[in-house]
Design a protein around this motif. Sequence first.
Motif, short mmCIF file in Angstrom:
data_model
loop_
_atom_site.label_atom_id
_atom_site.label_comp_id
_atom_site.label_asym_id
_atom_site.label_seq_id
_atom_site.Cartn_x
_atom_site.Cartn_y
_atom_site.Cartn_z
N ARG A 42 29.76 23.90 70.96
CA ARG A 42 29.83 24.50 72.31
C ARG A 42 28.47 24.99 72.77
N GLN A 43 27.61 25.39 71.83
CA GLN A 43 26.31 25.94 72.17
C GLN A 43 25.22 24.87 72.30
N HIS A 44 25.54 23.65 71.90
CA HIS A 44 24.55 22.58 71.95
C HIS A 44 25.09 21.43 72.79
N GLN A 45 24.48 20.29 72.71
CA GLN A 45 24.87 19.14 73.51
C GLN A 45 25.41 18.05 72.58
N PRO A 46 26.73 18.03 72.37
CA PRO A 46 27.28 17.07 71.40
C PRO A 46 27.03 15.61 71.78
N GLU A 47 26.81 15.34 73.06
CA GLU A 47 26.54 13.95 73.46
C GLU A 47 25.21 13.44 72.92
N ARG A 48 24.35 14.35 72.43
CA ARG A 48 23.06 13.94 71.88
C ARG A 48 23.17 13.61 70.39
N LEU A 49 24.36 13.75 69.82
CA LEU A 49 24.56 13.44 68.41
C LEU A 49 24.89 11.96 68.26
N HIS A 50 24.06 11.27 67.51
CA HIS A 50 24.28 9.85 67.27
C HIS A 50 24.69 9.57 65.82
N LEU A 108 17.24 18.96 54.49
CA LEU A 108 16.12 19.16 55.41
C LEU A 108 15.24 17.92 55.50
N ALA A 109 15.12 17.20 54.40
CA ALA A 109 14.27 16.01 54.38
C ALA A 109 14.86 14.88 55.21
N GLN A 110 16.15 14.94 55.53
CA GLN A 110 16.79 13.85 56.26
C GLN A 110 17.28 14.26 57.64
N LEU A 111 16.79 15.38 58.13
CA LEU A 111 17.07 15.76 59.50
C LEU A 111 16.14 15.02 60.45
N ALA A 112 16.71 14.43 61.49
CA ALA A 112 15.90 13.81 62.53
C ALA A 112 15.20 14.91 63.33
N PRO A 113 14.13 14.59 64.07
CA PRO A 113 13.54 15.59 64.96
C PRO A 113 14.59 16.18 65.91
N GLY A 114 14.67 17.48 65.95
CA GLY A 114 15.70 18.14 66.73
C GLY A 114 17.04 18.23 66.03
N GLY A 115 17.14 17.64 64.83
CA GLY A 115 18.39 17.65 64.09
C GLY A 115 18.67 18.99 63.44
N CYS A 116 19.94 19.22 63.09
CA CYS A 116 20.37 20.54 62.60
C CYS A 116 21.20 20.41 61.35
N LEU A 117 20.96 21.31 60.41
CA LEU A 117 21.83 21.51 59.25
C LEU A 117 22.73 22.70 59.53
N LEU A 118 24.04 22.51 59.40
CA LEU A 118 25.00 23.61 59.52
C LEU A 118 25.69 23.75 58.17
#
Length: 314
Positions: free
Chosen positions: A126-134, A237-247
């Motif tokens: 809800r706080q981010h833009q889920p449509e940007r998740l590929h 962390l090593a496999q997060l894309a730029p702008g990517g997030c670990l939850l």
Amino acid sequence: MTRLNRPLLHLGQALHARAYRFTSVTPLTQQRVNARPQSAWATDLAGVFGWSRPFQRDTVGEELFGLMEGAGVLRELEGGWLSTVRWSSLDDELYVHSCYPTLQADAVFFGPDSYRFAQAIGQHLRQHQPERLHRVLDIGCGAGPGALVVARACPAAEVLAVDINPLALEYTEVNARLAGIGNLRTLRSDLLASIGGQFDLILSNPPYMLDPQGRVYRDGGGELGTGLALAIIDEALAQLAPGGCLLLYTGVAMVAGRDPLLEYCKNTLAEGDFLWSYREMDPDVFGEQLLEPGYEAVERIAAVVLTVTRSWRE
């Protein structure tokens, strides 16, 4: 991709058609409720598939009994039967997982942590833009609640659910198909050992207890159960894309006011292109664990949520 257990899926579909629902509780609550004299035998579907009570054949009826037999989830007892799986509700979906008590080494757990994990994911989306998740990864998916929540909210995303436990992958496949989700696939992997590429979102709800039996759903390893959480942070962390997030949703044993996971994050994430936040979602969970060996100095176990976002700078 894990082979789909179609008989188990058909059982779930039959329960869904009967408007079956059940909210999973902590093992201690389950034990206490089942210890009541009136709870000795199941008298309805919740007793059979939720509370894991012994039952008579006519309690479920011939159709459900036949489906259970076909799925191989019946255990014969003296004078009755027991379901070797449970079915729990999250929102409008049903999830198959292991029956109570979860004593087997390959048991697949679903309970209060699953609901808190789903809440943390929902709040994040809800706080981010889920449509940007590929591309999304759920590490240690268990019965699949985290992966399914994201797959449903982000139908255009590719969602990968991984676990070291083949039974967890089997149940996740059934749960995804039951929910009508087609953008999720499963893969066996020890954390990220078999996973390549980068991800826009990495999820995980790792185990965080000390478990003498070494059950994969429960034993976090390391100092008071934090070992898996620390390993996931390092590898993800090593496999997060730029702008990517670990939850990361997990639990932490607190000793003398000290939070070892928070201390690790402060030391590890102080440098590098990461923004992060950390909060206690519930300050006191699974208090009965404090009676177990190894927890003599622990004051409480807190449920925490860590989010780490990689900078857009490459």
